[in-house]
Design a protein around this motif. Structure first.
Motif, PDB file in Angstrom:
ATOM      1  N   ARG A 133      21.178 -12.049  56.513  1.00 56.11           N
ATOM      2  CA  ARG A 133      21.088 -12.547  57.884  1.00 56.11           C
ATOM      3  C   ARG A 133      20.416 -11.515  58.779  1.00 56.11           C
ATOM      4  O   ARG A 133      20.510 -10.319  58.547  1.00 56.11           O
ATOM      5  CB  ARG A 133      22.480 -12.877  58.428  1.00 56.11           C
ATOM      6  CG  ARG A 133      23.438 -11.682  58.454  1.00 56.11           C
ATOM      7  CD  ARG A 133      24.812 -12.109  58.932  1.00 56.11           C
ATOM      8  NE  ARG A 133      24.765 -12.761  60.234  1.00 56.11           N
ATOM      9  CZ  ARG A 133      24.727 -12.128  61.400  1.00 56.11           C
ATOM     10  NH1 ARG A 133      24.751 -10.811  61.447  1.00 56.11           N
ATOM     11  NH2 ARG A 133      24.675 -12.794  62.530  1.00 56.11           N
ATOM     12  N   TYR A 136      20.372  -7.524  65.183  1.00 53.35           N
ATOM     13  CA  TYR A 136      19.526  -6.945  66.226  1.00 53.35           C
ATOM     14  C   TYR A 136      18.297  -7.832  66.417  1.00 53.35           C
ATOM     15  O   TYR A 136      17.164  -7.359  66.444  1.00 53.35           O
ATOM     16  CB  TYR A 136      19.152  -5.497  65.879  1.00 53.35           C
ATOM     17  CG  TYR A 136      20.364  -4.621  65.754  1.00 53.35           C
ATOM     18  CD1 TYR A 136      20.888  -3.968  66.868  1.00 53.35           C
ATOM     19  CD2 TYR A 136      21.021  -4.496  64.542  1.00 53.35           C
ATOM     20  CE1 TYR A 136      22.042  -3.197  66.761  1.00 53.35           C
ATOM     21  CE2 TYR A 136      22.174  -3.727  64.426  1.00 53.35           C
ATOM     22  CZ  TYR A 136      22.674  -3.085  65.541  1.00 53.35           C
ATOM     23  OH  TYR A 136      23.815  -2.343  65.429  1.00 53.35           O
ATOM     24  N   LYS A 139      15.361  -7.427  64.116  1.00 54.27           N
ATOM     25  CA  LYS A 139      14.748  -6.115  63.928  1.00 54.27           C
ATOM     26  C   LYS A 139      15.263  -5.495  62.630  1.00 54.27           C
ATOM     27  O   LYS A 139      14.632  -4.604  62.062  1.00 54.27           O
ATOM     28  CB  LYS A 139      15.073  -5.200  65.121  1.00 54.27           C
ATOM     29  CG  LYS A 139      14.410  -5.654  66.415  1.00 54.27           C
ATOM     30  CD  LYS A 139      14.914  -4.857  67.594  1.00 54.27           C
ATOM     31  CE  LYS A 139      14.411  -5.441  68.910  1.00 54.27           C
ATOM     32  NZ  LYS A 139      15.095  -4.866  70.073  1.00 54.27           N
ATOM     33  N   GLN A 274      14.918 -12.611  72.161  1.00 56.70           N
ATOM     34  CA  GLN A 274      16.202 -11.989  71.870  1.00 56.70           C
ATOM     35  C   GLN A 274      17.359 -12.582  72.668  1.00 56.70           C
ATOM     36  O   GLN A 274      18.463 -12.699  72.166  1.00 56.70           O
ATOM     37  CB  GLN A 274      16.118 -10.482  72.128  1.00 56.70           C
ATOM     38  CG  GLN A 274      17.298  -9.749  71.534  1.00 56.70           C
ATOM     39  CD  GLN A 274      16.990  -8.294  71.250  1.00 56.70           C
ATOM     40  OE1 GLN A 274      15.931  -7.792  71.585  1.00 56.70           O
ATOM     41  NE2 GLN A 274      17.927  -7.617  70.623  1.00 56.70           N
ATOM     42  N   GLN A 294      11.042  -8.094  72.719  1.00 53.66           N
ATOM     43  CA  GLN A 294      12.117  -9.095  72.806  1.00 53.66           C
ATOM     44  C   GLN A 294      11.603 -10.483  72.416  1.00 53.66           C
ATOM     45  O   GLN A 294      12.324 -11.272  71.829  1.00 53.66           O
ATOM     46  CB  GLN A 294      12.684  -9.193  74.237  1.00 53.66           C
ATOM     47  CG  GLN A 294      13.377  -7.956  74.720  1.00 53.66           C
ATOM     48  CD  GLN A 294      12.464  -7.074  75.538  1.00 53.66           C
ATOM     49  OE1 GLN A 294      11.273  -6.973  75.276  1.00 53.66           O
ATOM     50  NE2 GLN A 294      13.031  -6.405  76.540  1.00 53.66           N
TER      51      GLN A 294
ATOM     52  N   ASP B  13      19.262  -1.299  73.999  1.00 53.21           N
ATOM     53  CA  ASP B  13      18.433  -2.091  74.904  1.00 53.21           C
ATOM     54  C   ASP B  13      17.576  -3.061  74.085  1.00 53.21           C
ATOM     55  O   ASP B  13      17.127  -2.728  72.985  1.00 53.21           O
ATOM     56  CB  ASP B  13      17.541  -1.128  75.696  1.00 53.21           C
ATOM     57  CG  ASP B  13      16.845  -1.840  76.830  1.00 53.21           C
ATOM     58  OD1 ASP B  13      17.295  -1.662  77.958  1.00 53.21           O
ATOM     59  OD2 ASP B  13      15.877  -2.583  76.577  1.00 53.21           O
ATOM     60  N   THR B  14      17.331  -4.254  74.632  1.00 54.77           N
ATOM     61  CA  THR B  14      16.537  -5.233  73.872  1.00 54.77           C
ATOM     62  C   THR B  14      15.109  -4.739  73.632  1.00 54.77           C
ATOM     63  O   THR B  14      14.449  -5.187  72.701  1.00 54.77           O
ATOM     64  CB  THR B  14      16.484  -6.591  74.600  1.00 54.77           C
ATOM     65  OG1 THR B  14      16.068  -6.373  75.946  1.00 54.77           O
ATOM     66  CG2 THR B  14      17.827  -7.276  74.592  1.00 54.77           C
ATOM     67  N   VAL B  18      14.718  -0.774  66.744  1.00 55.31           N
ATOM     68  CA  VAL B  18      15.922  -0.578  65.929  1.00 55.31           C
ATOM     69  C   VAL B  18      15.483  -0.620  64.472  1.00 55.31           C
ATOM     70  O   VAL B  18      14.696  -1.486  64.094  1.00 55.31           O
ATOM     71  CB  VAL B  18      16.961  -1.701  66.197  1.00 55.31           C
ATOM     72  CG1 VAL B  18      18.184  -1.529  65.320  1.00 55.31           C
ATOM     73  CG2 VAL B  18      17.366  -1.738  67.668  1.00 55.31           C
ATOM     74  N   PRO B  37      23.192  -7.652  76.888  1.00 55.05           N
ATOM     75  CA  PRO B  37      22.527  -8.469  77.914  1.00 55.05           C
ATOM     76  C   PRO B  37      23.187  -9.828  78.186  1.00 55.05           C
ATOM     77  O   PRO B  37      23.208 -10.286  79.310  1.00 55.05           O
ATOM     78  CB  PRO B  37      21.122  -8.650  77.349  1.00 55.05           C
ATOM     79  CG  PRO B  37      20.917  -7.464  76.469  1.00 55.05           C
ATOM     80  CD  PRO B  37      22.257  -7.135  75.891  1.00 55.05           C
ATOM     81  N   VAL B 122      23.846  -9.059  71.237  1.00 54.04           N
ATOM     82  CA  VAL B 122      22.489  -8.886  70.695  1.00 54.04           C
ATOM     83  C   VAL B 122      22.442  -7.970  69.481  1.00 54.04           C
ATOM     84  O   VAL B 122      21.446  -7.927  68.784  1.00 54.04           O
ATOM     85  CB  VAL B 122      21.464  -8.353  71.736  1.00 54.04           C
ATOM     86  CG1 VAL B 122      21.252  -9.341  72.855  1.00 54.04           C
ATOM     87  CG2 VAL B 122      21.862  -6.997  72.255  1.00 54.04           C
ATOM     88  N   ASP B 123      23.526  -7.229  69.207  1.00 57.49           N
ATOM     89  CA  ASP B 123      23.468  -6.355  68.030  1.00 57.49           C
ATOM     90  C   ASP B 123      23.767  -7.124  66.742  1.00 57.49           C
ATOM     91  O   ASP B 123      22.887  -7.349  65.939  1.00 57.49           O
ATOM     92  CB  ASP B 123      24.361  -5.107  68.201  1.00 57.49           C
ATOM     93  CG  ASP B 123      25.772  -5.434  68.668  1.00 57.49           C
ATOM     94  OD1 ASP B 123      26.114  -6.632  68.759  1.00 57.49           O
ATOM     95  OD2 ASP B 123      26.529  -4.487  68.919  1.00 57.49           O
ATOM     96  N   VAL B 124      25.027  -7.559  66.578  1.00 64.93           N
ATOM     97  CA  VAL B 124      25.341  -8.294  65.348  1.00 64.93           C
ATOM     98  C   VAL B 124      24.819  -9.725  65.389  1.00 64.93           C
ATOM     99  O   VAL B 124      24.673 -10.371  64.364  1.00 64.93           O
ATOM    100  CB  VAL B 124      26.850  -8.287  65.037  1.00 64.93           C
ATOM    101  CG1 VAL B 124      27.247  -6.931  64.511  1.00 64.93           C
ATOM    102  CG2 VAL B 124      27.680  -8.652  66.243  1.00 64.93           C
ATOM    103  N   GLY B 125      24.554 -10.219  66.603  1.00 71.55           N
ATOM    104  CA  GLY B 125      23.934 -11.532  66.722  1.00 71.55           C
ATOM    105  C   GLY B 125      24.823 -12.685  66.297  1.00 71.55           C
ATOM    106  O   GLY B 125      24.331 -13.704  65.837  1.00 71.55           O
ATOM    107  N   THR B 126      26.122 -12.519  66.424  1.00 71.16           N
ATOM    108  CA  THR B 126      26.985 -13.649  66.093  1.00 71.16           C
ATOM    109  C   THR B 126      27.654 -14.132  67.365  1.00 71.16           C
ATOM    110  O   THR B 126      27.836 -13.369  68.294  1.00 71.16           O
ATOM    111  CB  THR B 126      28.094 -13.262  65.106  1.00 71.16           C
ATOM    112  OG1 THR B 126      28.904 -12.270  65.724  1.00 71.16           O
ATOM    113  CG2 THR B 126      27.536 -12.747  63.822  1.00 71.16           C
TER     114      THR B 126
END
Lengths: 344, 261
Positions: A133, A136, A139, A274, A294, B13-14, B18, B37, B122-126
């Motif tokens: 999956r 980030y 990224k 994003q 983004q 930050d977006t 990364v 965010p 926004v990091d793990v995106g869940t």
């Protein structure tokens, strides 16, 4: 134990992404030497059960009940959690739509099961389901597994091919009662206003997207407008009269960059990136989008990217297979004409 | 008194690059973290709804001191109380462990009427944490809220508009409830100078699992490895032509050759 697939339905139709989830489930079922069971809840479940069979489900569990009609999370969770408890499936899989994210997370909590969300690849290794999956916002990729008897998995739209449907099939269909659903639900639906006539971004094979450049519309804003107000008017006019005709000719969905959304040029529902939607169409046409990191995070999975931008140095070109350096307000109409000529 | 609570976390930050380093760890170099965010909208809505109910607002982060930055940002925006939960050895990346700690904190506080989440992190995106917390608390969940029509704390109910893929649904539910909000629900405020100064001095209490009498479940998931995505091997062809029409015709030809039309 069987692999469950929730076939999401709306107004009596199955969502096409549910068949992609069924295809992904079949891969897992093969790896675990078991079969697939489609779960069809709500309106028109008998007909959809037959379709599930044609798309490859060996078994189908159907449940029809009035309390499933308006898609309240509580009824669906109660029903799914009871089936998971009674039948201990190896996995529960669904397409990663808004409703599926809610449903699978809730049912996974009920049974203390691991949930791997938004996977773009799945495999079975030593009896464990391993999902890849994005994190980030794409990224980084991660491989994840669940350590529990049942693994819950949501699959990203368009990441798995839908199986080719057979002409006919005879899945084993079982109807279950809705006793699990509480008679009094905590949420009352007051109104539903459907979004009509627009192609859904996450399901779209083609997306036409607009960015900050949409404000450079040569079409003059009404005389009483100036500055920012005029820019917003021009950009909105451009989305409606320049981008939309191309999108309609292509059967495409309309996307937008964050810059365009934040500037008030188009509604947030259209934002790709994003903090918007992550999409992976076959063709992504970026018009007047510079390609901030983004934005790239939301669309870099597209098969072919086309950039139309006045600025030859815009980062979007580095990501694109084809580019036209020019004013989108000249290029987009020309593109539509060329397309219509080609299609006759 | 009305009590509205929200969760937040610090994320890169977006705009930050990364990547996965040689040891297989996710890194964003020296770039400072920001408040997630999506949480800017939930923080703003928490401030607005707490004021509307004439009550308290609280922000909670679960995890390491990294998240103090997000908590301080929240205080600077105008949230009244901040709290961090940290349990050594707990895998807070697992949403079931996370939600067990979160539920423990809510029970310990005892008076929360409404919990507002940002749509996702926004990091793990869940976006599974909110639903799992609601389930653990046995509260009603309203996800994807694009507008709160009215939170009537005295009558104990909330009416809200939810954004589904197929349209907008207006719903009414009893409080307490957990909701997650979308971008566009409000215009998040920027912290002002006074707020930033006050937040800088704030001492943020840290609670452990023992403080909230929670027995942590085993992590239900394992992250096996992180990878850098394959580079997009793309060679860009800038379409040439005498005029726009010719370029457009050539592009259409190319797209047919690629079989995407």
């Amino acid at each position: 134990m069987s692999v469950f697939v929730w076939i999401e339905t709306f107004a009596g139709d199955a969502l096409p992404s549910s068949w992609e989830a069924l295809g992904a489930a079949q891969t897992i079922a093969d790896g675990l030497n078991t079969d697939t069971t489609a779960l069809v809840f709500g309106e028109n479940s008998d007909e959809i059960a037959d379709d599930a069979g044609r798309f490859g489900a060996q078994r189908v569990i159907v449940c029809a009940d009035d309390r499933l009609q308006d898609h309240r999370l509580e009824s669906y969770t109660a029903l799914l959690s009871q089936l998971v408890e009674e039948r201990a499936p190896s996995a529960v899989i669904a397409a990663a739509t808004n409703r599926a994210r809610e449903l699978l997370a809730s049912a996974a909590a009920d049974s203390e099961s691991g949930l791997i969300s938004d996977v773009i690849d799945l495999r079975v290794e030593d009896g464990f389901i391993i999902g890849t999956r994005p994190a980030y916002a794409g990224k980084v990729l991660m491989e994840m597994t669940a350590n529990t008897a049942t693994s819950f998995v949501t699959v990203r739209g368009r990441a798995f091919p839908a199986p080719t449907p057979a002409a006919d099939s005879a899945p084993e269909i079982e109807a279950v009662g809705a006793d699990a659903i509480p008679s009094e639900l905590g949420v009352r639906v007051d109104e539903f206003v459907p979004e009509t006539g627009q192609v859904n971004l996450t399901d779209a094979a083609i997306i036409v997207s607009g960015g900050r450049g949409m404000a450079n519309n040569p079409c003059a804003a009404p005389a009483d407008m100036s500055g920012n107000e005029a820019n917003i008017w021009k950009a909105k006019h451009g989305f409606a009269n320049t981008l939309r005709p191309l999108a309609e000719a292509l059967g495409a969905a309309i996307g937008a960059s964050r810059a365009a959304v934040d500037a008030g040029y188009i509604a947030y529902e259209h934002q790709v990136g994003q903090t918007g939607k992550v999409v992976n169409p076959d063709l992504y046409i970026a018009c007047g989008i510079s390609g901030a990191i983004q934005h790239q995070a939301g669309m870099r999975g597209s098969k072919i990217i086309v950039a139309i931008n006045k600025d030859a140095e815009a980062p979007i070109f580095k990501l694109s297979r084809y580019g036209i350096v020019g004013d989108l307000y000249e290029v987009v109409p020309a593109l539509r004409e060329a397309l219509e000529e080609k299609l006759g | 008194m009305t009590h509205v609570l929200t969760f937040t976390r610090s994320t890169p930050d977006t705009a930050a690059k990364v990547w996965v380093d040689d040891e297989g760890a996710v890194t964003w170099g020296e770039v400072a973290t920001v408040v997630n965010p999506w949480d800017e909208y939930s923080l703003e809505e928490t401030i607005v709804q707490a004021a509307h109910g004439g009550g308290e607002s609280t922000v909670v982060a679960i995890g390491s001191a990294l998240h103090n930055d997000a908590l301080k940002h929240s205080l600077a925006m105008g949230i009244k109380n901040a709290l961090r939960l940290e349990e050594a050895g707990a895998d807070c990346n697992d949403s079931l462990v996370w939600s067990a700690l979160a539920a423990g904190a809510i029970r310990k506080l005892g008076d929360v009427d409404l919990i507002i989440f940002g749509k996702e992190s926004v990091d793990v995106g869940t976006d599974q944490h909110s639903y799992q917390l609601a389930r653990r608390l046995g509260w009603t969940m309203l996800g994807y809220v694009s507008r709160i029509i009215d939170a009537d704390f005295a009558a104990g109910k909330i009416q809200a508009e939810r954004m589904l893929e197929q349209g907008k649904q207006t719903v009414t539910a009893a409080l307490p409830a957990v909701i997650s909000v979308m971008k566009g629900i409000n215009e998040p405020r920027y912290p002002n100078f006074l707020g930033i100064r006050k937040a800088a001095k704030a001492q943020i209490p840290v609670w452990s699992a023992a403080d909230i009498e929670v027995e942590l479940p085993k992590a239900a998931t394992t992250a096996l490895r992180f990878m850098n995505p394959p580079a997009r091997a793309v060679s860009t062809e800038i379409i040439a032509g005498a005029d726009v029409k010719e370029k457009a015709v050539t592009l259409v030809e190319r797209l047919f050759e690629e079989k995407v039309l």
